[in-house]
Design an enzyme around this catalytic site. Structure first.
Site, PDB file in Angstrom:
ATOM      1  CD  GLU A 111     -14.212  30.993  26.727  1.00 16.21           C
ATOM      2  OE1 GLU A 111     -14.995  31.801  26.196  1.00 16.21           O
ATOM      3  OE2 GLU A 111     -13.888  31.021  27.921  1.00 16.21           O
ATOM      4  CB  CYS A 139     -18.626  31.473  17.903  1.00 13.54           C
ATOM      5  SG  CYS A 139     -16.973  32.153  17.768  1.00 13.54           S
ATOM      6  CB  CYS A 146      -4.394  32.663  19.755  1.00  8.27           C
ATOM      7  SG  CYS A 146      -4.056  33.052  18.023  1.00  8.27           S
ATOM      8  CB  CYS A 150      -4.277  40.324  17.438  1.00  9.14           C
ATOM      9  SG  CYS A 150      -4.071  39.276  15.985  1.00  9.14           S
ATOM     10  CB  CYS A 153      -7.149  39.428  20.387  1.00  5.28           C
ATOM     11  SG  CYS A 153      -7.859  37.787  20.607  1.00  5.28           S
ATOM     12  CG  ASN A 328     -16.643  42.894  21.817  1.00  5.69           C
ATOM     13  OD1 ASN A 328     -17.635  43.585  22.006  1.00  5.69           O
ATOM     14  ND2 ASN A 328     -16.573  42.005  20.839  1.00  5.69           N
ATOM     15  CB  CYS A 371     -15.259  39.211  18.378  1.00  7.40           C
ATOM     16  SG  CYS A 371     -16.338  38.643  17.129  1.00  7.40           S
TER      17      CYS A 371
HETATM   18  N1  SAH Z   1      -7.813  33.918  14.883  1.00  7.90           N
HETATM   19  C1  SAH Z   1      -8.781  34.176  13.885  1.00  7.90           C
HETATM   20  C2  SAH Z   1     -10.180  33.831  14.324  1.00  7.90           C
HETATM   21  C3  SAH Z   1     -10.547  34.153  15.750  1.00  7.90           C
HETATM   22  S1  SAH Z   1     -10.625  35.873  16.154  1.00  7.90           S
HETATM   23  C4  SAH Z   1      -8.691  35.601  13.407  1.00  7.90           C
HETATM   24  O1  SAH Z   1      -8.013  36.406  14.044  1.00  7.90           O
HETATM   25  O2  SAH Z   1      -9.277  35.909  12.387  1.00  7.90           O
HETATM   26  C5  SAH Z   1     -12.172  36.310  15.374  1.00  7.90           C
HETATM   27  C6  SAH Z   1     -12.339  37.802  15.079  1.00  7.90           C
HETATM   28  O3  SAH Z   1     -12.422  38.531  16.311  1.00  7.90           O
HETATM   29  C7  SAH Z   1     -11.173  38.401  14.299  1.00  7.90           C
HETATM   30  O4  SAH Z   1     -11.668  39.130  13.195  1.00  7.90           O
HETATM   31  C8  SAH Z   1     -10.531  39.354  15.293  1.00  7.90           C
HETATM   32  O5  SAH Z   1      -9.937  40.436  14.625  1.00  7.90           O
HETATM   33  C9  SAH Z   1     -11.697  39.741  16.156  1.00  7.90           C
HETATM   34  N2  SAH Z   1     -11.345  40.225  17.488  1.00  7.90           N
HETATM   35  C10 SAH Z   1     -10.325  39.844  18.266  1.00  7.90           C
HETATM   36  N3  SAH Z   1     -10.330  40.519  19.430  1.00  7.90           N
HETATM   37  C11 SAH Z   1     -11.404  41.341  19.393  1.00  7.90           C
HETATM   38  C12 SAH Z   1     -11.977  42.263  20.316  1.00  7.90           C
HETATM   39  N4  SAH Z   1     -11.444  42.474  21.513  1.00  7.90           N
HETATM   40  N5  SAH Z   1     -13.084  42.922  19.943  1.00  7.90           N
HETATM   41  C13 SAH Z   1     -13.659  42.687  18.745  1.00  7.90           C
HETATM   42  N6  SAH Z   1     -13.183  41.812  17.848  1.00  7.90           N
HETATM   43  C14 SAH Z   1     -12.052  41.144  18.157  1.00  7.90           C
HETATM   44 FE1  SF4 Z   2      -5.358  34.905  17.633  1.00  8.51          FE
HETATM   45 FE2  SF4 Z   2      -6.956  36.748  18.670  1.00  8.51          FE
HETATM   46 FE3  SF4 Z   2      -5.307  37.409  16.683  1.00  8.51          FE
HETATM   47 FE4  SF4 Z   2      -7.407  35.811  16.171  1.00  8.51          FE
HETATM   48  S1  SF4 Z   2      -7.482  37.951  16.851  1.00  8.51           S
HETATM   49  S2  SF4 Z   2      -5.280  35.538  15.485  1.00  8.51           S
HETATM   50  S3  SF4 Z   2      -7.533  34.669  18.106  1.00  8.51           S
HETATM   51  S4  SF4 Z   2      -4.707  36.729  18.741  1.00  8.51           S
END
Ligand code: SAH
Ligand code: SF4
Length: 388
Positions: A111, A139, A146, A150, A153, A328, A371
């Site tokens: 994506e 982006c 991944c 987290c 996410c 989100n 995000c």
């Molecule tokens: N893996 C890297 C970069 C991709 S995620 C990282 O985690 O930093 C990019 C950003 O999106 C990160 O700051 C993460 O905390 C945020 N993010 C992930 N899931 C999200 C969600 N559901 N809503 C808002 N931000 C989110």
């Molecule tokens: Fe991976 Fe999502 Fe955590 Fe970023 S926020 S490190 S994309 S699991």
């Protein structure tokens, strides 16, 4: 929100023959030199080929008219092709954001998101002025899925499928630049490596892509930001890089205990480790470290959380700003969005603690482009353009 129908990632262009093709896109100057040496070509051909790949954005070797016809034929004969990743699906949001599924040579898709006018997250970094033709932020993804897990996410739900190559990472950018007929050097394009995946768990390919984008495509590194969940060895290597984007750290909680709940990676590298590594990065004039903070309703969005973030980041003692991101939503996830008043209070409280704090405008939520929503979702969306 619309329900997600598909649970498994789907390969859109599953073509085994395509995998045998050797891509030229992604090779750096040195690699192109070695390759053309094998064809006994003079050194100036390297420049011609790299111009065609990275400035001309050519998709077909047969069209590269600066190279002699017999050389092109010999390269095709040996299995070489440009191999620029292709946009295979696109979705357009009511706010102008566009989300693309982009296919590499094995047909796997990633994506990439185009956000006109920037994502707001660059506010306060000193780069807002200028008389550019157009402003947009792209982006970019660094992995398919991944491994970091987290809890908030959606990308994490895929698990790690594979790393992207440098060509696939830089290729996402070029495919989108080409789609929007961007004029390099005129339009102001920011890149954020904040799509699918953890860039610092694919460090070498990610940094090779950065160098291609800076040196060959011509996008200044000062317009790039990479976000990491806090992979300490990656941050330490990054600190040594002569060419590098700006750095963003996904903080998301005020202390280790709270962060471990939502980001289990904290058990491996706690906040002290992460901050100590960040302090090793030599900053350029006016450069700041961004700390991203996803606000989860009732969980990490209280005023006392903001005060604790204030204390933590003051101790860090680096030039910084905080980007607040309202969570989100994704289906089946046990979190809620902070209400606007809470977001405002949190931001106010950070400012009260003498921190610069911005709220990132949500983009493309209706097309799952925001995000943490990147999960190759194609169901239940209006598809505006098909396979190209
Ligand atoms: N893996 C890297 C970069 C991709 S995620 C990282 O985690 O930093 C990019 C950003 O999106 C990160 O700051 C993460 O905390 C945020 N993010 C992930 N899931 C999200 C969600 N559901 N809503 C808002 N931000 C989110
Ligand atoms: Fe991976 Fe999502 Fe955590 Fe970023 S926020 S490190 S994309 S699991």
């Amino acid at each position: 929100m619309m329900p997600l129908g598909r649970k498994q990632p789907v390969s859109i262009l599953d073509s085994p023959e395509a995998a045998a093709v050797q891509s030229l896109f992604g090779l750096n100057h040195q690699q192109l030199t070695t390759l053309l040496g094998e064809f006994s070509e003079p050194a100036y051909r390297v420049k011609q080929l790299s111009e065609a790949l990275y400035r001309g954005w050519e998709e077909d070797l047969a069209e590269v008219s600066t190279l002699p016809r017999n050389l092109r034929a010999a390269m095709v004969e040996r299995g070489y092709a440009v191999g620029l990743p292709r946009i295979v699906e696109s979705f357009v949001s009511i706010d102008g954001t566009e989300r693309y599924l982009i296919a590499g040579n094995d047909g796997q898709t990633v994506e990439t998101v185009w956000m006109p006018d920037g994502d707001g997250g660059e506010a306060g970094d000193g780069s807002e002025s200028g008389t550019d033709l157009r402003r947009a932020t792209i982006c970019v993804s660094s992995q398919i899925g991944c491994a970091v897990n987290c809890q908030f996410c959606l990308t994490a739900k895929l698990g790690i499928i594979r790393n992207l190559t440098a060509g696939e990472i830089a290729g996402q950018v070029v495919a989108v630049l080409k789609r929007h007929k961007v004029k390099i050097g005129k339009d102001r394009i920011n890149l954020v490596f904040m799509g699918m995946g953890e860039p610092f768990l694919n460090y070498d390919e990610f940094m090779a892509a950065v160098r291609l984008l800076v040196e060959e495509v011509g996008i200044p590194e000062s317009r790039m930001t990479v976000s990491t969940s806090g992979i300490v060895p990656g941050i330490l290597r990054f600190a040594q890089e002569p060419i590098r984007p700006k750095l963003a750290i996904s903080l998301n909680a005020p202390n280790d205990a709270a962060r471990t709940e939502i980001m289990p990676i904290t058990k491996k590298w706690n906040l002290d480790h992460v901050i100590a590594a960040v302090r090793q990065v030599p900053l350029r004039a006016k450069e700041k470290i961004t700390f991203e903070y996803v606000l989860l309703g009732g969980l990490n969005d209280r005023e006392r959380d903001a005060d604790e973030v204030g204390r933590l980041l003051r101790r860090a003692n680096v030039p910084l700003k905080v980007n607040l991101i309202v969570w989100n939503p994704g289906p089946g996830m046990p979190y809620s969005m902070s209400d606007p008043h809470t977001v405002h209070l949190f931001q106010y409280r950070l400012k009260f603690n003498n921190l610069s704090a911005y709220v990132r405008r949500p983009r493309g939520r209706d097309i799952y482009a925001a995000c943490g929503q990147l999960k190759r979702t194609t169901d239940n969306l209006v598809q505006l353009s098909g396979t190209s």
